[in-house]
Write a protein that holds these residues in place. Structure first.
Motif, PDB file in Angstrom:
ATOM      1  N   ILE A  14     -49.232  62.777 -24.947  1.00 51.76           N
ATOM      2  CA  ILE A  14     -48.006  63.288 -24.319  1.00 51.76           C
ATOM      3  C   ILE A  14     -46.775  62.531 -24.823  1.00 51.76           C
ATOM      4  N   ASP A  35     -47.031  50.707 -27.525  1.00 46.93           N
ATOM      5  CA  ASP A  35     -48.342  51.138 -27.033  1.00 46.93           C
ATOM      6  C   ASP A  35     -49.272  49.945 -27.158  1.00 46.93           C
ATOM      7  N   ARG A  40     -50.982  53.411 -32.979  1.00 44.44           N
ATOM      8  CA  ARG A  40     -50.402  54.637 -32.395  1.00 44.44           C
ATOM      9  C   ARG A  40     -48.879  54.521 -32.343  1.00 44.44           C
ATOM     10  N   GLY A 123     -42.924  64.719 -15.473  1.00 44.79           N
ATOM     11  CA  GLY A 123     -43.505  65.657 -16.436  1.00 44.79           C
ATOM     12  C   GLY A 123     -44.195  66.854 -15.826  1.00 44.79           C
ATOM     13  N   TRP A 168     -59.991  57.217 -20.598  1.00 45.25           N
ATOM     14  CA  TRP A 168     -59.440  56.798 -19.309  1.00 45.25           C
ATOM     15  C   TRP A 168     -59.512  57.912 -18.257  1.00 45.25           C
ATOM     16  N   ARG A 169     -59.564  59.161 -18.667  1.00 46.11           N
ATOM     17  CA  ARG A 169     -59.623  60.260 -17.688  1.00 46.11           C
ATOM     18  C   ARG A 169     -60.975  60.308 -16.967  1.00 46.11           C
ATOM     19  N   GLU A 182     -55.241  64.633 -11.681  1.00 45.75           N
ATOM     20  CA  GLU A 182     -54.826  64.410 -13.066  1.00 45.75           C
ATOM     21  C   GLU A 182     -54.287  65.684 -13.711  1.00 45.75           C
TER      22      GLU A 182
END
Ligand SMILES: NC(=O)c1ccc[n+]([C@@H]2O[C@H](COP(=O)([O-])OP(=O)(O)OC[C@H]3O[C@@H](n4cnc5c(N)ncnc54)[C@H](O)[C@@H]3O)[C@@H](O)[C@H]2O)c1
Length: 353
Positions: A14, A35, A40, A123, A168-169, A182
């Motif tokens: 994102i 990050d 990244r 967001g 992580w989700r 989420e």
């Protein structure tokens, strides 16, 4: 101020999406990124910042010292501390949804940005979608009559795989919850935006994948103060050919409406003949849908451009933390309901709409 120096903390999926949006946001310049994964951050800086790798900062403090506005695009558990620091530094802040793992944390964050008086946006980007804006405009037409019922289905593959590739989700300590918090916090927000203040909620949830604390299916029933009812079904499966898919059907006394496709439709409607006009039916997608939006005076389909112009003008942005907190109140009630076997929980709005 004519130029907004922007920092991005969290340079994953994102963070890159917002960097892309900021490219076409007049006045925005990405000058600092960070990050935990330096590669990244470096890739994002090389692609999106005029400073190139010089924009990569060692930590959030260095980012915040270099910018006027910060994007918080980390996994969810890191949002609260970063937002608190941004508010203390007097920076405009765009925070990804969900604001936090818990309603209480989200409330503290909302209070912090309000106390600091900083421009803030969340967001919940589907409020900027042409498809959802057209759907909302159509269901509010006077000839349609009161909204009776909404069937809102949202399914996608468990986002620890495929293009999300985010472990992580599957970790409740970082994500705070699964499909409902989420992902479908978007849907709870949209439902209240579509049918008005939600008076009560009941929910059942499941966790077929066996990830502790990560719901992968939720059925939420919502009743609006108007009497309209809605059923939200949110599923995380393993059908990798199905990334995020929403299908929404709205039934009103004199109209039926459907939406498939989050941004560009199609959006269909079938409005019966009434004393206000003849029957009216159509199905729009892509450019045709955007053209119809413009005919109806609907615009502002770019959340990053809206945030940048709000920050430059120092005026309130939308959707802001207070709106996101309303969605958190519904998510919190749904989780409490599911934990109690599906009891109905009253959800008085935190503020008048
Ligand atoms: N609005 C939307 O439609 C939408 C879509 C996707 C994700 N999101 C939200 O955006 C957030 C990030 O999701 P994502 O898909 O980009 O995840 P991601 O895994 O692709 O990226 C997250 C990045 O944050 C970094 N990170 C984590 N903690 C950090 C910290 N303290 N400091 C610096 N970097 C840190 C990670 O290293 C990772 O690179 C989540 O809250 C998610 O719910 C919103």
């Amino acid at each position: 101020m004519t130029e907004l120096r922007v920092g991005i903390i969290g340079c994953g999926l994102i963070g890159r999406s917002h960097a892309t949006g900021l490219r076409s946001a007049p006045g925005a310049r990405i000058v600092a990124v960070h990050d935990l994964d330096v590669d990244r951050a470096t890739r994002l800086a090389e692609e999106f910042s005029p400073l190139g790798p010089e924009a990569v900062m060692a930590g959030p403090d260095e980012v915040m010292a270099a910018v006027d506005a910060v994007y918080v695009c980390t996994w969810t558990s890191a949002h609260p501390a970063l937002v608190a620091d941004a508010a203390s530094a007097g920076l405009a802040v765009f925070c990804e949804k969900p604001l936090a793992k818990t309603f209480d944390q989200a409330r503290e964050m909302t209070a912090a940005v309000a106390m600091a008086g900083v421009v803030n946006q969340v967001g919940l980007v589907l409020r900027h979608s042409p498809a959802f804006r057209l759907l909302r405009a159509m269901i509010r037409r006077p000839e349609v009559g009161p909204i009776m019922n909404v069937v809102f289905r949202d399914d996608q593959y468990l986002p620890t795989q495929g293009m999300y590739g985010s472990t992580w989700r599957g970790d409740v300590d970082k994500a705070g919850g699964g499909a409902l918090l989420e992902h479908s916090i978007h849907d709870l927000d949209l439902l209240e935006w579509l049918i008005g203040p939600i008076a009560d909620v009941s929910a059942r949830m499941g966790a077929v994948h066996g990830l502790p604390g990560i719901d992968d299916q939720a059925t939420v029933t919502l009743t609006a103060q108007s009497g309209a009812q809605a059923a939200l079904v949110s599923v995380w499966h393993d059908v990798l050919t199905r990334p995020s898919q929403r299908r929404v059907e709205v039934f009103a006394g004199k109209g039926y409406f459907s939406l498939e496709g989050d941004w560009h439709g199609p959006v269909g409607y079938d409005i019966a003949e009434t004393e206000l006009g003849p029957p009216n039916a159509d199905r729009l997608e892509g450019h045709g849908l955007v053209d119809r939006c413009r005919e109806l005076g609907l615009s502002g389909f770019q959340p990053d451009a809206d945030f940048v112009s709000s920050a430059l003008d120092r005026r309130p942005a939308s959707p802001d933390f207070r709106l996101a907190l309303e969605a958190h109140r519904l998510a919190d009630a749904a989780y409490r309901s599911a934990a109690s076997g599906g009891v109905t929980i009253a959800t008085p709005p935190l503020r008048s709409p």
